[in-house]
Write an enzyme that holds these catalytic residues in place. Structure first.
Site, PDB file in Angstrom:
ATOM      1  N   SER A  50       0.821  -1.208   0.000  1.00 35.23           N
ATOM      2  CA  SER A  50       0.000   0.000   0.000  1.00 35.23           C
ATOM      3  C   SER A  50       0.859   1.263   0.000  1.00 35.23           C
ATOM      4  O   SER A  50       1.867   1.345   0.697  1.00 35.23           O
ATOM      5  CB  SER A  50      -0.887  -0.013   1.239  1.00 35.23           C
ATOM      6  OG  SER A  50      -1.662   1.158   1.283  1.00 35.23           O
ATOM      7  N   ASN A  68       8.924   9.632   4.100  1.00 34.67           N
ATOM      8  CA  ASN A  68       7.755  10.194   3.434  1.00 34.67           C
ATOM      9  C   ASN A  68       6.700  10.590   4.444  1.00 34.67           C
ATOM     10  O   ASN A  68       6.560   9.966   5.497  1.00 34.67           O
ATOM     11  CB  ASN A  68       7.173   9.207   2.410  1.00 34.67           C
ATOM     12  CG  ASN A  68       6.138   8.292   3.019  1.00 34.67           C
ATOM     13  OD1 ASN A  68       4.972   8.667   3.189  1.00 34.67           O
ATOM     14  ND2 ASN A  68       6.556   7.098   3.380  1.00 34.67           N
ATOM     15  N   THR A  99       6.103   1.904   8.150  1.00 39.16           N
ATOM     16  CA  THR A  99       7.384   2.634   8.202  1.00 39.16           C
ATOM     17  C   THR A  99       7.787   3.001   9.636  1.00 39.16           C
ATOM     18  O   THR A  99       6.952   3.079  10.531  1.00 39.16           O
ATOM     19  CB  THR A  99       7.271   3.934   7.398  1.00 39.16           C
ATOM     20  OG1 THR A  99       6.168   4.685   7.903  1.00 39.16           O
ATOM     21  CG2 THR A  99       7.070   3.662   5.934  1.00 39.16           C
ATOM     22  N   THR A 103       9.001   0.303  -1.249  1.00 41.09           N
ATOM     23  CA  THR A 103       9.872   1.336  -1.817  1.00 41.09           C
ATOM     24  C   THR A 103      10.554   0.876  -3.107  1.00 41.09           C
ATOM     25  O   THR A 103      10.808   1.695  -3.993  1.00 41.09           O
ATOM     26  CB  THR A 103      10.894   1.763  -0.746  1.00 41.09           C
ATOM     27  OG1 THR A 103      10.156   2.216   0.389  1.00 41.09           O
ATOM     28  CG2 THR A 103      11.791   2.890  -1.226  1.00 41.09           C
ATOM     29  N   CYS A 132      -2.870   4.955  11.419  1.00 39.75           N
ATOM     30  CA  CYS A 132      -3.413   6.296  11.167  1.00 39.75           C
ATOM     31  C   CYS A 132      -3.556   7.071  12.476  1.00 39.75           C
ATOM     32  O   CYS A 132      -4.049   6.535  13.462  1.00 39.75           O
ATOM     33  CB  CYS A 132      -4.802   6.203  10.543  1.00 39.75           C
ATOM     34  SG  CYS A 132      -4.852   5.199   9.077  1.00 39.75           S
TER      35      CYS A 132
END
Lengths: 256, 307
Positions: free
Chosen positions: B23, B71, B195, B268, B132
């Site tokens: 994703s 990111n 991440t 990545t 999230c």
């Protein structure tokens, strides 16, 4: 299927002052590439721990030899690695990617380049001359060290400008913009492009700018290179690599 | 030459091979269509989907770090309606396992997204993005807390018959506990790692290199840490594991599989090269042959420690 191609560096030019050109040979790319387009080029992995490919704008195209040129200035780790490559080395390259400068216009075309932002206007000058379009290229830099391609550009209608007056006219490119209604293309520092837009926005001119943003994939998957762009009455984060890099300057949100 | 069997299973999901596109690194799919044939890959997970469209963070959103990248895209997305109308039909033409990465600002939002897409036949599984930031919890992410993880997965399991994959964050002190909570709540599988939190500073301007200040670190730099977490979770739960974190070669894939992953996700590497997954698939077959392995399923969790 498309993907990265391995191409040999057939020539390299060291311009001095940290500017370089790499020349690559590929028939298909030389035929289809158009100013505005860019490429993603992989960094030889072993060099520096840098994993992301780097975007390069198309500079010149030598169609008879199927050779195209990438022009760059060393600004960081990635460009430093590229500057050390030699003729005969191979590069992995993806593209051409992105959109094009819209040259279908009845108006005179004004191209405004700052520093290494000259790249897309090199080949574009040739195309416009071939198509017998009326155009002016305004090319500025800090000093004469930043003005390259002088011989090549002498065949085209070019106004050279340096901030210190060491080559061409003295001042900023924005001091030399002609008044009137034109189709204006600009590439270079964002502040310069914004000023170009400010200069022309109340005229009947249309301004198109080639935006730069840190880019990771070049293919649209990562959404890393998004810029604020007006779409209707909304401001959206739009990918430079997919919807750009050339945008109508009136859509760009400049207030950053 | 004998045929190499790369088929694998994640619970009830049968995959052609263990390679899934992760994703956030493969868009919605259509972006990659001109570079790869999706019929060749094991699976695909969409960009994270919130219920409503989201603008995402301001730029700069990315920064390269040694052997990796930072990111903070901010889960820019098109929302469930456009996802159902525009993206799901795209996937009808491909024969690969298709998952939706489910995001939420609140516990309810996760449930609403799943509810909205539950009847879509083309969706094979939901990967629940537990990382999230929660707006009611001061931006804490449910993945940091075993109780929050438990309750979100539990609520989703009440309304969904599809395969539920809980995606875990590595930014926790004791990941085994979170993994067990997801398993107890009924998760069908666990994927990890998301991440690692990181940052970088421009020493001239003294500003963070990422507008959001903090970003997620991914790429080869995180592989050893990700692998350790996959193995830790493998030892503590019975449900299947999907491993990820910096995978960029067939050797990396086998390391994760030997350490307990039933399948892996490529992230990545797809950003670096849109064809990375297929290049690794070819490498994987060659590597299996070279190592005299015929069936990848035999390698899952085959790690030998001690002795």
């Amino acid at each position: 299927m498309n993907g990265y191609k391995s191409l040999k560096i057939v020539d390299k030019k060291e311009w001095g002052d940290n500017y370089f050109s790499l020349f690559l040979k590929d028939k298909e790319i030389s035929e289809i590439v158009f100013p505005g387009n860019f490429f993603m080029v992989k960094i030889p992995y072993f060099e520096s721990g840098a994993i992301l490919p780097r975007p390069f704008s198309i500079a010149r195209v030598f169609k008879e030899e199927n050779v195209f040129e990438l022009f760059f200035q060393v600004v960081g780790k990635g460009t430093e690695v590229f500057s050390k490559l030699k003729e005969g080395d191979y590069l992995e390259i993806l593209g051409p990617l992105g959109n094009k400068f819209p040259i279908k216009t009845e108006k005179k075309i004004i191209m405004v380049a700052g520093g290494r932002g000259i790249s897309p206007f090199l080949y574009l000058s040739e195309i416009l001359k071939r198509e017998k379009k009326d155009f002016l290229l305004i090319y500025g830099g800090k000093s004469e060290k930043d003005i390259k391609f002088r011989h090549y550009l002498s065949s085209y209608n070019t106004l050279f400008i340096t901030e210190d007056g060491s080559y061409g006219e003295k001042g900023l490119v924005t001091d030399f913009l002609p008044k009137g209604a034109f189709t204006v293309f600009s590439c270079g520092p964002e502040i310069m492009m914004e000023k170009v837009y400010e200069f022309y926005k109340k005229t009947n001119s249309e301004v198109f700018v080639s935006l730069e943003e840190r880019m990771a994939c070049g293919t649209g998957v990562c959404y890393g290179c998004a810029k604020k762009i007006r779409r209707g009455d909304k401001i959206e984060m739009v990918r430079v690599c997919q919807e750009g890099p050339v945008f109508n300057a009136k859509e760009v949100v400049w207030d950053e | 030459m004998s045929e190499i069997d790369l088929t694998t299973k994640i619970g009830n999901l049968a995959l052609k091979n263990p390679i899934i596109l992760a994703s956030g690194t493969a868009g919605y799919g259509y972006e990659l269509e001109k570079y790869i044939n999706f019929n060749e890959i094991g699976g695909f997970v969409s960009k994270g989907i919130y219920f409503d469209p989201r603008k995402g963070n301001d730029s700069p959103r990315i920064y390269e770090t040694p052997c990796g990248m930072l990111n903070a895209i901010g889960l820019q997305g098109i929302g469930v309606k456009r996802f159902r109308d525009e993206i799901i039909p795209f996937w009808e033409k491909y024969d690969t396992v298709f998952g939706v990465n489910v995001a939420g600002e609140t516990e309810d939002e996760y449930v609403k997204v799943v509810e909205y897409l539950e009847r879509e036949k083309r969706v094979d599984f939901f990967e629940i993005n537990l990382s999230c930031p929660n707006v009611h919890e001061g931006g804490k992410s449910p993945s940091w807390d075993s109780q929050k993880t438990f309750s979100i997965i539990k609520e989703i399991k009440k309304i969904s018959k599809k395969h539920i994959m809980a995606k875990l964050s590595p930014n926790v002190t004791y990941i085994e506990e979170i993994a067990k909570a997801a398993e107890e709540a009924g998760a069908d599988s666990i994927s990890l790692v998301n991440t690692f939190v990181g940052m970088a500073v421009d020493i001239k301007t003294k500003k963070p290199q990422i507008k959001n200040v903090f970003g997620g670190v991914s790429g080869p730099a995180i592989k050893p840490m990700a692998l350790a977490l996959v193995f830790k979770v493998f030892k503590s739960v019975k449900i299947p594991i999907v491993g990820m974190g910096g995978i960029s070669s067939a050797g990396d894939i086998l390391e994760f599989i030997i350490s307990g992953a039933s399948a892996i996700e490529i992230g990545t590497a797809t950003i670096v090269d849109p064809r990375a997954s297929l290049k690794m698939l070819k490498q994987l077959k060659d590597l299996m042959r070279a190592l005299n392995h015929k069936n990848i399923k035999d390698l899952i969790g085959s790690i030998i420690t001690g002795g």
